[in-house]
Design a protein around this motif. Structure first.
Motif, mmCIF file in Angstrom:
data_model
loop_
_atom_site.group_PDB
_atom_site.id
_atom_site.type_symbol
_atom_site.label_atom_id
_atom_site.label_comp_id
_atom_site.label_asym_id
_atom_site.label_seq_id
_atom_site.Cartn_x
_atom_site.Cartn_y
_atom_site.Cartn_z
ATOM 1 N N GLY A 58 -13.065 4.664 -4.888
ATOM 2 C CA GLY A 58 -11.704 4.931 -5.584
ATOM 3 C C GLY A 58 -10.582 3.973 -5.570
ATOM 4 N N VAL A 59 -9.660 4.050 -6.559
ATOM 5 C CA VAL A 59 -8.719 3.034 -6.512
ATOM 6 C C VAL A 59 -7.488 4.051 -6.970
ATOM 7 C CG1 VAL A 59 -7.592 1.227 -7.637
ATOM 8 C CG2 VAL A 59 -9.917 1.364 -7.626
ATOM 9 N N VAL A 60 -6.366 4.106 -5.882
ATOM 10 C CA VAL A 60 -5.426 4.962 -5.894
ATOM 11 C C VAL A 60 -4.090 4.159 -6.251
ATOM 12 C CG1 VAL A 60 -3.973 6.612 -4.719
ATOM 13 C CG2 VAL A 60 -6.364 6.463 -4.431
ATOM 14 N N HIS A 61 -3.475 4.308 -7.270
ATOM 15 C CA HIS A 61 -2.102 3.486 -7.507
ATOM 16 C C HIS A 61 -1.032 4.399 -7.111
ATOM 17 C CE1 HIS A 61 0.651 1.815 -10.792
ATOM 18 N NE2 HIS A 61 0.852 1.448 -9.430
ATOM 19 N N PHE A 62 -0.013 4.044 -6.036
ATOM 20 C CA PHE A 62 1.139 4.546 -5.788
ATOM 21 C C PHE A 62 2.093 3.904 -6.601
ATOM 22 C CE2 PHE A 62 -1.528 5.675 -2.120
ATOM 23 C CZ PHE A 62 -1.185 6.885 -1.894
ATOM 24 N N THR A 63 2.641 4.773 -7.525
ATOM 25 C CA THR A 63 3.526 3.993 -8.398
ATOM 26 C C THR A 63 4.989 4.899 -8.686
ATOM 27 O OG1 THR A 63 3.586 3.855 -10.948
ATOM 28 C CG2 THR A 63 2.701 5.813 -10.276
ATOM 29 N N HIS A 64 5.732 4.444 -9.422
ATOM 30 C CA HIS A 64 7.052 4.824 -9.699
ATOM 31 C C HIS A 64 7.215 4.542 -11.054
ATOM 32 C CE1 HIS A 64 11.574 5.560 -9.818
ATOM 33 N NE2 HIS A 64 11.271 6.201 -8.490
ATOM 34 N N PRO A 65 7.834 5.706 -11.895
ATOM 35 C CA PRO A 65 8.028 5.735 -13.405
ATOM 36 C C PRO A 65 8.919 4.703 -13.900
ATOM 37 C CG PRO A 65 8.890 7.717 -12.402
ATOM 38 C CD PRO A 65 8.202 7.095 -11.230
ATOM 39 N N SER A 66 9.911 4.226 -13.055
ATOM 40 C CA SER A 66 11.150 3.198 -13.389
ATOM 41 C C SER A 66 10.701 1.680 -13.058
ATOM 42 C CB SER A 66 12.465 3.689 -12.762
ATOM 43 O OG SER A 66 12.419 3.452 -11.309
ATOM 44 N N PHE A 67 9.619 1.589 -12.381
ATOM 45 C CA PHE A 67 9.231 0.272 -12.055
ATOM 46 C C PHE A 67 8.287 -0.518 -13.179
ATOM 47 C CE2 PHE A 67 9.500 0.514 -7.149
ATOM 48 C CZ PHE A 67 11.099 1.130 -7.398
ATOM 49 N N ALA A 68 8.822 -1.769 -13.700
ATOM 50 C CA ALA A 68 7.967 -2.272 -14.984
ATOM 51 C C ALA A 68 6.846 -2.678 -14.400
ATOM 52 C CB ALA A 68 8.883 -3.303 -15.341
ATOM 53 N N ARG A 69 6.607 -3.117 -13.198
ATOM 54 C CA ARG A 69 5.301 -3.767 -12.754
ATOM 55 C C ARG A 69 4.132 -2.585 -12.414
ATOM 56 N NH1 ARG A 69 6.091 -9.195 -8.835
ATOM 57 N NH2 ARG A 69 6.465 -10.489 -10.574
ATOM 58 N N CYS A 70 4.795 -1.414 -12.044
ATOM 59 C CA CYS A 70 3.745 -0.350 -12.085
ATOM 60 C C CYS A 70 3.271 -0.025 -13.515
ATOM 61 C CB CYS A 70 4.632 1.214 -11.458
ATOM 62 S SG CYS A 70 4.968 0.888 -9.884
ATOM 63 N N LYS A 71 4.026 -0.164 -14.371
ATOM 64 C CA LYS A 71 3.553 0.030 -15.873
ATOM 65 C C LYS A 71 2.633 -0.922 -16.307
ATOM 66 C CE LYS A 71 6.042 3.630 -16.960
ATOM 67 N NZ LYS A 71 5.485 4.919 -17.061
ATOM 68 N N ILE A 72 2.638 -2.240 -15.760
ATOM 69 C CA ILE A 72 1.611 -3.353 -16.000
ATOM 70 C C ILE A 72 0.440 -2.863 -15.407
ATOM 71 C CG2 ILE A 72 1.110 -5.686 -15.641
ATOM 72 C CD1 ILE A 72 4.179 -6.263 -15.736
#
Length: 214
Positions: A83-97
């Motif tokens: 598995g590949v788990v992305h811990f993200t935040h909706p306001s971070f541009a690099r998370c969107k990338i």
């Protein structure tokens, strides 16, 4: 598993996911010169492959899924072989990338489970895995954390790295395999997809933000 079995199973599943009769399964293998000798054994192999793919598909393999509840993510991590788990935040541009690249990779690596979760919705996991900088990818193998990628430092701290660069980095962890031979030299976005999922997700527009401490 025999490549002919996988090819036949792939064709059968991609054309329709209804239960297939023995005759229909055999029809997928009718051009195999070894059919007469191995007919029954090869049909059973094909059935197992189809059932395996259906099980993975039911769990969300082949899609890049957003998990909304922390308890669901805990269960997923504990039972996931790869598995590949992305811990993200909706306001971070690099998370969107990173979302964009993972969404491309997911259907090309069906055996690997690609998921994301908003770090604000999983305080227990954020503390357990010591998530301090976003974006953060946690690589899961056999229910355990095998590796992690934090920020974009491994890609020259640039936003412009390719999906293929991320694929090569993930392949080093063993969580996915790049195809051998000529196909492996084809950019991932241009390769044929192994198994169709029947699902689609709309790519969201990039939001403002940057790689930030969480």
């Amino acid at each position: 598993m025999d490549d002919k079995i996988k090819s036949a199973a792939r064709k059968a599943l991609n054309e329709g996911d209804d239960a297939l009769s023995d005759d229909e399964l055999l029809a997928e293998l009718e051009n195999d010169p070894e059919l007469e000798k191995f007919r029954e054994a090869r049909m059973e192999q094909m059935k197992r492959e189809i059932n395996h793919v259906r099980e993975l598909r039911s769990l969300g393999h082949g899609d890049y899924l957003e998990i909304s509840k922390e308890e669901d993510m805990v269960k997923l991590i504990s039972r996931t072989a790869k598995g590949v788990v992305h811990f993200t935040h909706p306001s971070f541009a690099r998370c969107k990338i990173l979302d964009k690249h993972l969404r491309i990779l997911a259907p090309h690596h069906f055996e690997t489970h690609f998921v994301s979760i908003n770090v604000e919705k999983c305080p227990f996991l954020a503390q357990k895995f010591q998530i301090r900088v976003l974006p953060c990818l946690v690589i899961v193998s056999g229910g355990h954390v095998a590796d992690r990628l934090v920020g974009f430092e491994e890609f020259g701290n640039s936003d412009g790295f390719s999906t293929d660069a991320l694929e090569r980095r993930l392949a080093k962890t063993g969580v996915l395999k790049i195809p051998k031979g000529e196909l492996g030299r084809v950019p991932v976005a241009q390769r044929p997809i192994s198994y169709q999922t029947g699902h689609s997700q709309t790519e969201e527009a990039y939001s403002t933000g940057d790689e930030l401490d969480y």
